[in-house]
Design an enzyme around this catalytic site. Structure first.
Site, mmCIF file in Angstrom:
data_model
loop_
_atom_site.group_PDB
_atom_site.id
_atom_site.type_symbol
_atom_site.label_atom_id
_atom_site.label_comp_id
_atom_site.label_asym_id
_atom_site.label_seq_id
_atom_site.Cartn_x
_atom_site.Cartn_y
_atom_site.Cartn_z
ATOM 1 N N ARG A 174 -0.607 -12.431 -1.432
ATOM 2 C CA ARG A 174 -0.027 -11.182 -1.910
ATOM 3 C C ARG A 174 -1.083 -10.086 -2.072
ATOM 4 O O ARG A 174 -0.747 -8.906 -2.168
ATOM 5 C CB ARG A 174 0.680 -11.419 -3.251
ATOM 6 C CG ARG A 174 1.839 -12.385 -3.163
ATOM 7 C CD ARG A 174 2.321 -12.811 -4.532
ATOM 8 N NE ARG A 174 3.013 -11.751 -5.219
ATOM 9 C CZ ARG A 174 4.345 -11.604 -5.258
ATOM 10 N NH1 ARG A 174 5.118 -12.445 -4.610
ATOM 11 N NH2 ARG A 174 4.897 -10.616 -5.931
ATOM 12 N N GLY B 126 3.605 -4.724 -11.507
ATOM 13 C CA GLY B 126 4.305 -3.451 -11.463
ATOM 14 C C GLY B 126 3.561 -2.364 -12.206
ATOM 15 O O GLY B 126 2.353 -2.454 -12.439
ATOM 16 N N GLU C 269 1.700 1.274 15.486
ATOM 17 C CA GLU C 269 1.445 -0.047 14.910
ATOM 18 C C GLU C 269 0.066 -0.567 15.310
ATOM 19 O O GLU C 269 -0.650 -1.166 14.505
ATOM 20 C CB GLU C 269 2.542 -1.019 15.347
ATOM 21 C CG GLU C 269 2.293 -2.481 15.046
ATOM 22 C CD GLU C 269 2.151 -2.798 13.567
ATOM 23 O OE1 GLU C 269 1.768 -3.936 13.247
ATOM 24 O OE2 GLU C 269 2.413 -1.919 12.713
ATOM 25 N N LYS D 7 -2.818 -1.590 12.627
ATOM 26 C CA LYS D 7 -3.469 -2.901 12.580
ATOM 27 C C LYS D 7 -4.982 -2.759 12.582
ATOM 28 O O LYS D 7 -5.688 -3.432 11.845
ATOM 29 C CB LYS D 7 -3.039 -3.758 13.774
ATOM 30 C CG LYS D 7 -1.705 -4.409 13.636
ATOM 31 C CD LYS D 7 -1.723 -5.484 12.556
ATOM 32 C CE LYS D 7 -0.353 -5.627 11.934
ATOM 33 N NZ LYS D 7 0.074 -4.524 11.090
ATOM 34 N N HIS E 292 -1.891 18.538 22.091
ATOM 35 C CA HIS E 292 -1.591 19.476 21.006
ATOM 36 C C HIS E 292 -2.482 19.211 19.792
ATOM 37 O O HIS E 292 -2.024 19.274 18.653
ATOM 38 C CB HIS E 292 -0.111 19.392 20.623
ATOM 39 C CG HIS E 292 0.817 19.822 21.716
ATOM 40 N ND1 HIS E 292 1.006 21.136 22.058
ATOM 41 C CD2 HIS E 292 1.570 19.092 22.568
ATOM 42 C CE1 HIS E 292 1.862 21.213 23.066
ATOM 43 N NE2 HIS E 292 2.214 19.983 23.395
ATOM 44 N N LYS F 198 -0.042 -7.893 0.176
ATOM 45 C CA LYS F 198 0.984 -8.363 1.095
ATOM 46 C C LYS F 198 2.361 -7.844 0.719
ATOM 47 O O LYS F 198 3.097 -7.342 1.553
ATOM 48 C CB LYS F 198 0.998 -9.895 1.125
ATOM 49 C CG LYS F 198 1.967 -10.484 2.142
ATOM 50 C CD LYS F 198 1.577 -10.115 3.551
ATOM 51 C CE LYS F 198 2.495 -10.716 4.582
ATOM 52 N NZ LYS F 198 2.223 -10.207 5.926
#
Length: 609
Positions: A27, A99, A481, A485, A504, A604
């Site tokens: 996590r 949290g 993506e 990464k 541009h 995560k």
């Protein structure tokens, strides 16, 4: 993000809490700690850094006690230091928290005026002193926790133990996930079923406002009004064994190589090979998509880029107008939804705070909600009207790989089915697309055979300070993506652009030191993309062309390097082009020596806004 484990047990709690916390390392965290009751008194061990340091601290100063809580913290308020690490404690209560407590400043000032002394920079510590305040007023632990919860605003999950209260653990949930585990002689709290899997497969998921009072195996749950609440006990299939690397150097490498298998599992849930048709098991999906006037797609990070690919697919295959927006923006711009609108939310964990908040807002505004998730027991899965599962299995590496391609697999199946239902796609066209999808796992195996070549490119890319990724059409989101990464795990600045937008602005950055990754399969936009590539090369840019065999033969003569991807239906090519993007980022990061599986500052499961 942040992990919680709590045990009201019969044996020493600290060693088993430490092992359970190891299951939550995926996590993301930067400090850790454990508190137990030793002869009725609260004792703690806390360390910045990885769990190995906490393990060393426990070997030097062991903690006894059968009641305990543990935590892995991803820093929000305050640096990752020992004083800011959880658990936080007073003489009467120790507490861990996932949290953010949004009104902590007001509460801190109020409690400080009453004589409470604060030792950390965290928002969490106000909860400790607030519960203590209610205990000092004569309330029992359960009612003190309930009254404190009423004062706290934000998204949080909290676990507490109390001095003098053996085998008592109390949990409070609002926004952030929290699960209760039922054992024969013990009770448990955890961030998710994975945390609880070593102890039990019988789990209840707390709902917003719930307070769980655990006294050994006796568990009572109360809702936000303090009324007894019956939450369904589910049998979870989360594995009790620690996930291992399977002989790979990193979890990310293992998960990249698992994609042919897990994408195959996902496709098999949605495709019928005999009829070459999409078969959705919930007929409500097609009913709502057939009558929909607009589809809103929302997610965060990598999942959002999957949604962007989905936008092209739904508009091309189903002729359904699509709006795509990141979840952290969608809710706050007060979107105008249509009366027959459908809102599709994508999340690997099913707990992403911004995505969950956007889903709830869409439901309140009358949208039918669909969720694509990898965790069927997650909050997003439970709250959506329709759930479409992926079958990626546990993904431990923080940078998503196999979950992304499984999300793409579900999206393309759904778009094909919607196209047939809406009359935009013929049966023959469906058969062609499904036939191509059935070949994707085999093509993924072939794409992975390029790894040795990509590893050598990674060695070269590791020297770069900036990298540009270009793509058009369905491959534009793949360029986004790919750039994400690379920056996530190698810390190299990278940007993804629509190839036609390159002149541009970004063209000003191009020189002989900048690698430019161009994704250009032989599709209807091939010639235009190659024209943009030529503009890069004319300015000295070092082009890495990612294309199929024909594309490389036609355009690859003057490129710096090329990566060949198997030839497939151009519309579903993003499923294949994702793999070289992942491998290139992975091998660049390995060459730089960064922490591939747990890159700095990242988590995560992002359960705070």
């Amino acid at each position: 993000m942040c992990g919680i484990v709590g045990i009201a047990g019969t044996g020493d709690a600290a060693p088993v809490i430490l092992e359970a916390l190891k299951r939550l390392e995926y996590r993301g965290y930067d400090s850790a700690g454990i508190a137990t009751l030793v002869n009725g008194q609260i004792e703690r061990r806390r360390t910045p850094g990885k769990l190995s340091k906490l393990g060393e601290a426990l070997r030097e100063q062991p903690l006894s006690g059968v009641t305990g809580i543990g935590h892995t913290r991803w820093a929000t308020h305050g640096a990752p230091t020992e004083s800011n690490a959880h658990p936080h404690a007073s003489a009467r209560v120790a507490l861990v928290h996932n949290g953010i407590i949004e009104n902590f400043r007001e509460l801190r000032e109020e409690l400080a005026a009453k004589g409470h002394k604060f030792e950390s920079e965290t928002d969490t510590e106000v909860a400790v002193h607030l519960v203590t305040e209610y205990l000092d007023q004569g309330l029992d632990p359960a009612h003190a926790a309930m009254e404190a919860a009423k004062r706290l605003t934000g998204a949080y999950a909290i676990a507490m133990i109390f001095s003098g209260e053996e085998r008592l653990v109390i949990g409070v949930r609002r926004g952030s996930p929290l699960a209760v585990g039922y054992g024969a002689n013990e009770g448990y709290l955890g961030s998710d079923a994975i945390a609880l899997a070593p102890f039990t497969n019988r789990v209840s998921y707390l709902e917003d406002g719930d307070v769980a009072v655990i006294r050994g195996p006796e568990i009572r749950i109360f809702d936000s009004e303090g009324r007894p609440a019956n939450r369904e006990v589910k049998i979870t299939n989360a594995s009790a064994g620690l996930v291992d690397k399977g002989g790979y150097r990193h979890f990310m490498a293992k998960e990249i190589h698992e994609q042919p298998e897990v994408v195959s599992h996902t496709l098999s849930h949605y495709l019928d090979p005999a009829t070459r048709a999409v078969t959705l098991r919930d007929p409500a999906v097609l009913q709502v998509l057939t009558r929909a006037t607009r589809l809103t797609i929302s997610a965060c990070g990598t999942a959002f880029y999957a949604g962007l690919v989905g936008k092209y697919w739904f508009e091309k295959l189903a002729r359904l107008p699509v709006e795509a927006d990141v979840a952290s923006e969608l809710r706050y711009r007060d979107p105008v939804y249509s009366g027959d609108g459908v809102a599709l939310f994508i999340s690997q964990s099913g707990e992403t705070a911004d995505t969950l908040a956007a889903l709830r807002d869409a439901k309140e505004k009358g949208q039918t909600t669909i969720a694509i998730v990898n965790v069927p027991e997650s909050t997003i899965a439970r709250e959506a009207d329709i759930v479409l599962p992926t079958f990626a299995g546990p993904e431990i590496g923080v940078a998503s790989t196999k979950a992304f391609t499984c999300q793409l697999a579900v999206l393309v199946c759904l778009a094909i089915a919607a196209g047939r239902a809406r009359g935009a796609l013929s049966a023959d066209e469906e058969h062609v697309h499904v036939g191509s999808l059935l070949e994707i796992p085999r093509h993924m195996v072939d794409a992975l055979k390029q790894e040795r070549r990509i590893e050598a490119l990674g060695q070269e890319m590791a020297r770069a300070r900036d990298v540009l990724y270009l793509g058009r059409g369905v491959n534009f989101p793949i360029s986004l993506e790919g750039a994400l990464k690379l920056k996530e795990i190698s810390y190299i600045h990278a940007e993804g652009y629509a190839a036609g937008e390159m002149k541009h602005g970004p063209i000003a950055l191009i020189d002989e030191n900048m690698p430019v990754v161009v994704i250009a399969p032989c599709d209807p936009l091939f010639e235009k993309t190659i024209s943009n590539m030529q503009e890069v090369m004319a300015r000295g840019g070092r082009v890495i062309l990612v294309s199929d065999k024909r594309g490389i033969e036609q355009a690859g003569e003057r490129v710096w390097s090329s990566i060949e991807v198997p030839t497939t239906d151009w519309l579903i090519a993003p499923l294949l082009h994702a793999i070289p993007m992942q491998l290139l980022a992975y091998h660049t990061a390995v060459a730089k020596g960064t922490d591939v599986d747990q890159p700095r500052n990242l988590a995560k499961s992002v359960t705070v806004e």
